[in-house]
Design an enzyme around this catalytic site. Structure first.
Site, PDB file in Angstrom:
ATOM      1  N   ASP A  80       0.847  -1.183   0.000  1.00  0.00           N
ATOM      2  CA  ASP A  80       0.000   0.000   0.000  1.00  0.00           C
ATOM      3  C   ASP A  80       0.883   1.233   0.000  1.00  0.00           C
ATOM      4  OD1 ASP A  80      -2.260   1.551  -0.021  1.00  0.00           O
ATOM      5  OD2 ASP A  80      -2.984   0.953   1.956  1.00  0.00           O
ATOM      6  N   LYS A  81       0.238   2.362  -0.229  1.00  0.00           N
ATOM      7  CA  LYS A  81       0.887   3.672  -0.245  1.00  0.00           C
ATOM      8  C   LYS A  81       0.012   4.651   0.516  1.00  0.00           C
ATOM      9  CE  LYS A  81       0.178   7.828  -2.367  1.00  0.00           C
ATOM     10  NZ  LYS A  81      -1.138   8.507  -2.472  1.00  0.00           N
ATOM     11  N   HIS A  82       0.648   5.639   1.122  1.00  0.00           N
ATOM     12  CA  HIS A  82      -0.124   6.712   1.753  1.00  0.00           C
ATOM     13  C   HIS A  82       0.576   8.041   1.508  1.00  0.00           C
ATOM     14  CE1 HIS A  82      -3.093   8.381   4.519  1.00  0.00           C
ATOM     15  NE2 HIS A  82      -2.133   9.226   4.843  1.00  0.00           N
ATOM     16  N   SER A  83      -0.224   9.067   1.241  1.00  0.00           N
ATOM     17  CA  SER A  83       0.270  10.433   1.109  1.00  0.00           C
ATOM     18  C   SER A  83      -0.198  11.252   2.302  1.00  0.00           C
ATOM     19  CB  SER A  83      -0.242  11.070  -0.185  1.00  0.00           C
ATOM     20  OG  SER A  83      -0.032  12.473  -0.175  1.00  0.00           O
ATOM     21  N   THR A 120      -8.751  11.043  -1.268  1.00  0.00           N
ATOM     22  CA  THR A 120      -8.927  10.032  -2.319  1.00  0.00           C
ATOM     23  C   THR A 120     -10.370   9.548  -2.393  1.00  0.00           C
ATOM     24  OG1 THR A 120      -6.620   9.334  -2.135  1.00  0.00           O
ATOM     25  CG2 THR A 120      -8.157   7.754  -3.086  1.00  0.00           C
ATOM     26  N   ARG A 168     -10.307  16.073  13.659  1.00  0.00           N
ATOM     27  CA  ARG A 168      -9.111  16.853  13.343  1.00  0.00           C
ATOM     28  C   ARG A 168      -9.370  17.817  12.188  1.00  0.00           C
ATOM     29  NH1 ARG A 168      -5.334  12.667  11.530  1.00  0.00           N
ATOM     30  NH2 ARG A 168      -3.961  14.423  11.002  1.00  0.00           N
ATOM     31  N   SER A 183      -2.684   8.114  12.952  1.00  0.00           N
ATOM     32  CA  SER A 183      -3.816   7.963  12.044  1.00  0.00           C
ATOM     33  C   SER A 183      -3.443   7.108  10.839  1.00  0.00           C
ATOM     34  CB  SER A 183      -4.292   9.343  11.576  1.00  0.00           C
ATOM     35  OG  SER A 183      -5.307   9.225  10.607  1.00  0.00           O
ATOM     36  N   LYS A 187      -4.568   2.660  10.485  1.00  0.00           N
ATOM     37  CA  LYS A 187      -5.356   2.097   9.378  1.00  0.00           C
ATOM     38  C   LYS A 187      -4.520   1.150   8.528  1.00  0.00           C
ATOM     39  CE  LYS A 187      -6.777   5.979   7.465  1.00  0.00           C
ATOM     40  NZ  LYS A 187      -6.481   7.119   8.348  1.00  0.00           N
ATOM     41  N   LYS A 188      -3.306   1.570   8.203  1.00  0.00           N
ATOM     42  CA  LYS A 188      -2.481   0.765   7.307  1.00  0.00           C
ATOM     43  C   LYS A 188      -2.083  -0.554   7.966  1.00  0.00           C
ATOM     44  CE  LYS A 188      -2.631   3.711   3.988  1.00  0.00           C
ATOM     45  NZ  LYS A 188      -3.482   3.425   2.813  1.00  0.00           N
TER      46      LYS A 188
END
Length: 437
Positions: A80-83, A120, A168, A183, A187-188
């Protein structure tokens, strides 16, 4: 027995919280014992006073463990990826199907817009019928059959984060490094990943405005993931201008589809996507190193297979079966479009990128308060980038909106966000730093 007021007061006064207190607070977020007001007070106390590394790790684990932690039995690595959030950032829409083409499985648990940045899920909900609320059974089915799914955290995945994330957004606490780390990772890690790649934005359109804070967040995220047994790497990427030429939900989806189809390749969006994909494939054992991974990911895009996979994912999550072929027919369009020009001639020397994001929010493309509806059609398009030569005939941007007065106000905000000079600025690196575990 801990209670919300005692925990909030302790953090307000700068005292460290222990694992038992953080477990109780996270469970209280999940089951409703902690009110929205108390959640906002806690978030502000953390923002102002910070957390130790031990507190941050304990909060991450506590939030993860308020829900299910998935386990997978698939023939390839789960990546997975997160920004951390920017403007014009539609990387997830391009990267997830490209990784799937390369043999990865991508259960991407994504979020909504925070502050001036796009989300997203909000982008994908511009697609008619697209479901961002997959339950675990359907998530597993889509990932197994398609190779990728992009959905929100269900009530079973990190429910504490879902509460705190929403609070937030409307309480001025988005920028907390500690809460961002907890956060993202709660989730990840709940998604049962083998490896995670992180895109930490830095610059005028990012929550981390300077290199030092961006580096600190990248290190915090990589260290937290590694400590939990998930291989991780982070790229610190430039956000002193929008990542792509579009900002706004439907407009960004159209931009991503154009890249996937090879019709209009936005260079910055392409470069960040390929770099992140290369890191992810190397972490997952699908490439010998990030350079080989980047080559494989670029091939998945250039061949058109990533576009086909994106279309398969959209259909599997309830969207139109012909979305990739006919995306502009399916996406909503704003009735009012206005060019933004400026009187003189010169080079774009600086951009207040956060101001562009706020202009999208003001048009209705984001939320001022929790629960605000979003108009998916509004936003900015054809945004001029740093170094662009502009004049009265070459617009800085196109504003898409539904109300002429709101469009005019957004045009003024866009004009004010641009600095123009007689000489072009020195080019800055798009990828500023790599942080690996």
């Amino acid at each position: 027995m801990p209670d919300a007021r005692t925990i909030i007061a302790a953090k307000r006064d700068g005292r460290a919280l222990d694992a038992a207190q953080l477990d109780w607070f996270a469970q209280g977020l999940a089951d409703g014992r902690v009110s929205d007001a108390q959640a906002a007070a806690f978030a502000m106390a953390v923002l102002l006073n910070g957390m130790t590394g031990a507190e941050r790790a304990a909060l991450t684990r506590a939030m993860r463990d308020t829900g299910d932690v998935l386990a997978w039995d698939l023939p390839g690595p789960v990546l997975d990826k997160h920004s951390t959030g920017g403007v014009g950032d539609a990387v997830s829409l391009v990267l997830a199907p490209a990784l799937a083409v390369c043999g990865a499985y991508v259960p991407m648990i994504s979020g909504r817009g925070l502050g001036h940045t796009g989300g997203t899920l909000d982008k994908l909900e511009a697609i008619p019928g697209y479901r961002t609320d997959l339950d675990e059974a359907r998530l597993r089915r889509v990932v197994a059959e398609t190779g990728c799914a992009i959905t929100g955290a269900t009530g079973e995945i990190a429910p504490a984060d879902r509460r705190l994330y929403a609070v937030r957004d409307v309480s001025g606490t988005v920028e907390s490094l500690d809460l961002i780390t907890a956060s993202i990772l709660s989730k990840k890690l709940a998604a049962g990943l083998d490896a995670l790649v992180l895109d930490v934005k830095c610059g005028s359109g990012a929550f981390m405005k300077d290199a030092a804070t961006a580096h600190a967040l990248a290190e915090s995220l990589v260290a937290g993931a590694d400590a939990a047994g998930c291989r991780a790497a982070a790229l610190v990427t430039d956000m002193n201008e929008p990542l792509a030429r579009s900002a706004g939900n439907a407009l960004e989806v159209a931009n991503a589809v154009a890249l996937l189809r090879g019709e209009e390749v936005d260079a910055r969006l392409w470069d960040v996507t390929v770099a992140l994909g290369g890191e992810a494939l190397a972490l997952g054992g699908l490439a010998a190193d990030p350079a080989e991974g980047a080559h494989r990911l670029a091939e998945a895009l250039q061949s058109g297979r990533a576009a086909e996979r994106f279309g398969t994912m959209v259909a599997a999550q309830g969207g139109p079966a012909d979305f990739v072929e006919n995306s502009r027919r399916h996406l909503p369009r704003a009735p009012v479009v206005e060019e933004v020009t400026q009187p003189g001639r010169g080079f774009v020397s600086e951009i207040d990128t956060a101001a562009l994001g706020r202009a999208v929010v003001a048009l209705g493309g984001g939320r001022r308060v929790q629960g605000d509806p979003i108009d998916p059609a509004v936003g900015l398009d054809d945004l001029a980038g740093l170094g662009a030569l502009v004049d009265p005939q070459t617009p800085l941007a196109l504003v898409h909106g539904t109300d002429p007065d709101a469009v005019a106000a957004a045009a003024g905000a866009v004009r004010a966000a641009y600095g123009i000079s007689d000489v072009p600025p020195d080019p800055a690196p798009l990828i500023r730093e790599r942080v690996r575990g």
